[in-house]
Design an enzyme around this catalytic site. Structure first.
Site, PDB file in Angstrom:
ATOM      1  N   PHE A  23       6.908  13.108 -20.990  1.00 26.17           N
ATOM      2  CA  PHE A  23       8.039  11.458 -21.152  1.00 26.17           C
ATOM      3  C   PHE A  23       6.997  10.662 -20.808  1.00 26.17           C
ATOM      4  CE2 PHE A  23       8.871  13.223 -16.950  1.00 26.17           C
ATOM      5  CZ  PHE A  23       9.101  11.626 -16.113  1.00 26.17           C
ATOM      6  N   ARG A  44       5.417  13.607  -9.024  1.00 27.30           N
ATOM      7  CA  ARG A  44       6.638  14.418  -8.571  1.00 27.30           C
ATOM      8  C   ARG A  44       6.098  15.627  -8.129  1.00 27.30           C
ATOM      9  NH1 ARG A  44       7.503  12.803 -12.927  1.00 27.30           N
ATOM     10  NH2 ARG A  44       8.471  10.634 -12.529  1.00 27.30           N
ATOM     11  N   ASP A  85      11.931   6.959  -6.967  1.00 29.29           N
ATOM     12  CA  ASP A  85      11.691   6.238  -7.925  1.00 29.29           C
ATOM     13  C   ASP A  85      10.376   5.930  -7.927  1.00 29.29           C
ATOM     14  OD1 ASP A  85      12.584   3.589  -8.162  1.00 29.29           O
ATOM     15  OD2 ASP A  85      10.789   2.294  -8.035  1.00 29.29           O
ATOM     16  N   THR A  97      19.063  11.264 -10.666  1.00 26.13           N
ATOM     17  CA  THR A  97      18.095  10.824 -11.654  1.00 26.13           C
ATOM     18  C   THR A  97      19.467  10.769 -12.666  1.00 26.13           C
ATOM     19  OG1 THR A  97      16.001  10.388 -12.708  1.00 26.13           O
ATOM     20  CG2 THR A  97      16.331  12.804 -12.237  1.00 26.13           C
ATOM     21  N   GLY A 140      14.054  14.215 -18.118  1.00 23.31           N
ATOM     22  CA  GLY A 140      12.618  14.549 -17.860  1.00 23.31           C
ATOM     23  C   GLY A 140      11.989  14.604 -16.250  1.00 23.31           C
ATOM     24  N   LYS A 141      12.151  13.450 -15.650  1.00 18.61           N
ATOM     25  CA  LYS A 141      12.498  13.814 -14.429  1.00 18.61           C
ATOM     26  C   LYS A 141      12.822  15.314 -13.577  1.00 18.61           C
ATOM     27  CE  LYS A 141      12.587   9.312 -12.468  1.00 18.61           C
ATOM     28  NZ  LYS A 141      13.039   8.612 -11.368  1.00 18.61           N
ATOM     29  N   LYS A 170       1.011  19.751 -15.735  1.00 23.32           N
ATOM     30  CA  LYS A 170       0.981  19.136 -14.848  1.00 23.32           C
ATOM     31  C   LYS A 170       2.285  18.654 -13.701  1.00 23.32           C
ATOM     32  CE  LYS A 170       4.196  14.763 -15.251  1.00 23.32           C
ATOM     33  NZ  LYS A 170       5.212  13.974 -16.066  1.00 23.32           N
ATOM     34  N   TYR A 196       4.807   7.150 -19.513  1.00 22.67           N
ATOM     35  CA  TYR A 196       3.464   7.115 -20.159  1.00 22.67           C
ATOM     36  C   TYR A 196       3.254   8.162 -19.577  1.00 22.67           C
ATOM     37  CZ  TYR A 196       5.431   2.182 -19.204  1.00 22.67           C
ATOM     38  OH  TYR A 196       6.619   1.507 -19.061  1.00 22.67           O
TER      39      TYR A 196
HETATM   40  P1  ITT Z   1      16.492   7.340 -12.225  1.00 21.64           P
HETATM   41  O1  ITT Z   1      15.741   5.932 -11.672  1.00 21.64           O
HETATM   42  O2  ITT Z   1      17.963   7.424 -12.520  1.00 21.64           O
HETATM   43  O3  ITT Z   1      16.050   8.245 -12.049  1.00 21.64           O
HETATM   44  P2  ITT Z   1      14.449   6.229 -14.032  1.00 21.64           P
HETATM   45  O4  ITT Z   1      13.781   6.178 -15.212  1.00 21.64           O
HETATM   46  O5  ITT Z   1      15.116   4.767 -14.406  1.00 21.64           O
HETATM   47  O6  ITT Z   1      15.195   6.876 -13.972  1.00 21.64           O
HETATM   48  P3  ITT Z   1      12.496   4.597 -12.003  1.00 21.64           P
HETATM   49  O7  ITT Z   1      13.289   3.712 -12.010  1.00 21.64           O
HETATM   50  O8  ITT Z   1      11.995   5.206 -11.208  1.00 21.64           O
HETATM   51  O9  ITT Z   1      13.493   6.035 -12.765  1.00 21.64           O
HETATM   52  O10 ITT Z   1      11.531   4.629 -13.678  1.00 21.64           O
HETATM   53  C1  ITT Z   1      10.202   5.580 -14.027  1.00 21.64           C
HETATM   54  C2  ITT Z   1       9.328   5.469 -14.400  1.00 21.64           C
HETATM   55  O11 ITT Z   1       8.145   5.657 -14.467  1.00 21.64           O
HETATM   56  C3  ITT Z   1       9.697   6.219 -16.137  1.00 21.64           C
HETATM   57  O12 ITT Z   1      11.225   5.714 -17.111  1.00 21.64           O
HETATM   58  C4  ITT Z   1       8.833   6.260 -16.980  1.00 21.64           C
HETATM   59  O13 ITT Z   1       8.494   5.247 -17.192  1.00 21.64           O
HETATM   60  C5  ITT Z   1       7.726   6.465 -15.384  1.00 21.64           C
HETATM   61  N1  ITT Z   1       7.507   7.205 -15.250  1.00 21.64           N
HETATM   62  C6  ITT Z   1       7.843   7.761 -14.076  1.00 21.64           C
HETATM   63  N2  ITT Z   1       6.993   9.155 -14.095  1.00 21.64           N
HETATM   64  C7  ITT Z   1       6.061   9.492 -15.219  1.00 21.64           C
HETATM   65  C8  ITT Z   1       5.779  10.479 -15.773  1.00 21.64           C
HETATM   66  O14 ITT Z   1       5.644  12.080 -14.865  1.00 21.64           O
HETATM   67  N3  ITT Z   1       5.419  10.206 -16.593  1.00 21.64           N
HETATM   68  C9  ITT Z   1       5.315   9.800 -17.726  1.00 21.64           C
HETATM   69  N4  ITT Z   1       6.185   8.775 -17.080  1.00 21.64           N
HETATM   70  C10 ITT Z   1       6.234   8.196 -15.742  1.00 21.64           C
END
Ligand code: ITT
Length: 198
Positions: free
Chosen positions: A153, A182, A70, A8, A12-13, A176, A155
């Site tokens: 992070f 997740r 994702d 990723t 934050g993830k 959380k 939303y």
């Molecule tokens: P990778 O694809 O590299 O993992 P990314 O941020 O682009 O990173 P995604 O395409 O899966 O990942 O988009 C996930 C988005 O959804 C993330 O950027 C946030 O805007 C939102 N999101 C996902 N999980 C969240 C969480 O736990 N809290 C807040 N927003 C979240």
């Protein structure tokens, strides 16, 4: 212990996944630990498709056993938006305050619709070109009236979780990930790893 790449680009993830996998019987590494790999284009129309696409892509380029996820925010009154486009909603470089303002504007235009929403995470793990594990996790909540909190992070400041009576940005990371999408997905993955990596 085998090495597992957590693929990723979202710090934050990665932080949450490291906490969730702290007792998994694998040596975790992240993208910052290996030579730069260009990001894939996320062309899928579902979270599951994009999770597979990312896991296959990073596994092929790194040569490592990989897990990717994702995720996104699904708002019922907006027909499921921002959904798979959560990271790019409005514009790829839009700030989250701009995104929150747009979401409030659209929800305020439809005051009779419920503010129910959910975060969804799809996880895929790829080993030598095979999808070896897939799962999903969901947390149900509501869009808050205004952003609240500074933790988490993305939303999190507008995602109100009724059992806590707070947004996910107002609670600790520990609280959380105990309930969020997740956490649900990676705990299942971690249990599966424990049965496989003995
Ligand atoms: P990778 O694809 O590299 O993992 P990314 O941020 O682009 O990173 P995604 O395409 O899966 O990942 O988009 C996930 C988005 O959804 C993330 O950027 C946030 O805007 C939102 N999101 C996902 N999980 C969240 C969480 O736990 N809290 C807040 N927003 C979240």
């Amino acid at each position: 212990m085998r090495t597992l790449l957590v693929a990723t680009t979202n710090s934050g993830k990665l932080r949450e996944i490291r906490a969730l996998m702290s007792d998994a019987p694998v040596q975790l590494i992240g993208l910052p630990d290996i030579p730069l790999i260009e990001e894939p284009e996320e062309t899928g129309t579902t979270f599951e498709q994009n999770a597979r696409l990312k896991a296959k892509y990073y596994a092929a380029r790194s040569g490592l056993w990989t897990v990717a996820e994702d995720s996104g925010l699904v708002i019922d009154a907006l027909g499921g938006e921002p959904g798979v486009l959560s990271a790019r909603f409005l514009r790829p470089d839009a700030s989250y305050s701009e995104r929150f303002a747009e979401i409030f504007r659209r929800l305020d235009a439809q005051p009779d619709l419920p503010r129910t929403a959910r975060f969804v995470a799809a996880l895929a793990s790829v080993d030598r070109d095979h999808v070896v594990y897939e799962t999903t996790g969901v947390i149900e909540g509501e869009i808050a009236d205004a952003p609240r909190g500074t933790g988490g992070f993305g939303y999190d400041p507008i995602f109100f979780y009724p059992p806590y009576g707070q947004t996910l940005a107002e609670v600790s990371e520990f609280r959380k990930i105990a309930v969020a999408h997740r956490g649900v997905a990676f705990r299942k993955f971690s249990s599966w790893l424990k049965t496989r990596e003995r």
